[in-house]
Design an enzyme around this catalytic site. Structure first.
Site: not given
Ligand code: DGL
Length: 273
Positions: A13-14, A46, A76, A155, A187-189
């Site tokens: 992931d990022s 993103g 991600c 984050e 988004c995985t966040h």
């Molecule tokens: N967690 C990531 C996703 O699922 C990317 C978030 C990011 O780096 O902008 O898109």
């Protein structure tokens, strides 16, 4: 190519968002080893272009191959939206993304055929969820909303903070007007602020976190390809973590959300790959 079934799974992931997917793999595939890479030097993904995300994804896959992984999960949504099709053609190992598993669950969860998707600017502008959902059922109506401030808030660790609630209220008000009954956390966040998103959307809206379904999709894929790790986990360090910057902050965060004690995170120079 002969693949070693006892080799680890590569997950990337990022940054820390993909840990929500790694967590589900740990819970649901307990005999599998993981090599995780968080691109903490280049987060966020993103707001970056397709070409940049494809370049980053290629570098990370080359790094994960140097760790002899047997399969890769792009944990991600942004990288899955922009790079999955390209890297699948270029690399000779199974690669999964996080888009389709969540879309399948959302399509079966909705009762009024109205589904919302939240994600980064890249993911939402790619309209990949919409395309996938309409393939499953052309009668579905899909409403996307980019929520770029959610990632930095996660984050920063502001998971239960009134600022996060205010930001969520502002982003989600548009979707609340669309009468959706299902919302994909694209988004995985975002699963890390699920309670805030859920409180703002109200209890009538089902939130779909694709991480769990991605882990199940991975399990099925490994079974079908005869790549499931054999026997009980024997390793002292079954999960290894790598980042491109700020290893300590990552380790602290990983320890706050994983069912595993992360003692070291190694920083690597991803530009070399
Ligand atoms: N967690 C990531 C996703 O699922 C990317 C978030 C990011 O780096 O902008 O898109």
């Amino acid at each position: 190519m002969r693949i070693d079934k006892n080799a680890p799974i590569g997950v990337f992931d990022s940054g820390i968002g993909g840990l929500t997917v790694a967590r589900e793999i740990m819970r649901n595939l307990p005999s599998e080893k993981i090599v995780y890479f968080g691109d903490t030097a280049r987060v966020p993904y993103g707001s970056k272009s397709r070409d940049t995300i494809i370049r980053y994804s290629r570098q990370i896959i080359r790094f994960l191959l140097s760790q002899e992984v047997k399969a890769i999960v792009i944990a991600c949504n942004t990288a899955s939206s922009f790079a999955l099709d390209t890297v699948r053609k270029e690399f000779d190992l199974p690669i999964l993304g996080v888009i389709d598993a969540g879309a399948i669950v959302a399509a079966s969860a909705t009762h009024n055929q109205r589904i919302g998707v939240i994600g980064t600017e890249g993911t939402i502008s790619s309209r990949i969820h919409e395309r996938f959902l309409k393939q499953l059922d052309p009668g579905l109506q899909v409403f996307g909303k980019a929520c770029p401030l959610f990632c930095p808030l996660v984050e920063e660790g502001w998971l239960h903070d009134e600022i996060t609630t205010h930001v969520a209220e502002r982003y989600l008000s548009e979707l609340k007007g669309k009468e959706i009954d299902t919302l994909i956390l694209g988004c995985t966040h975002y699963p890390l602020i699920r309670s805030t998103i859920g409180a703002v959307m109200g209890e009538k809206v089902t939130l779909v976190n694709p991480a769990y379904e991605t882990a199940l999709e991975l399990r099925d894929m490994l079974n079908k390809m005869n790549l499931t790790c054999e026997g009980e986990m024997q390793e002292d360090f079954p999960y290894r973590f790598f980042v491109s910057d700020l290893a300590e902050k990552f380790t602290e965060f990983a320890n706050s959300i994983l069912p595993y004690d992360v003692s070291v995170t190694q920083k690597i120079d991803i530009e070399k790959f």
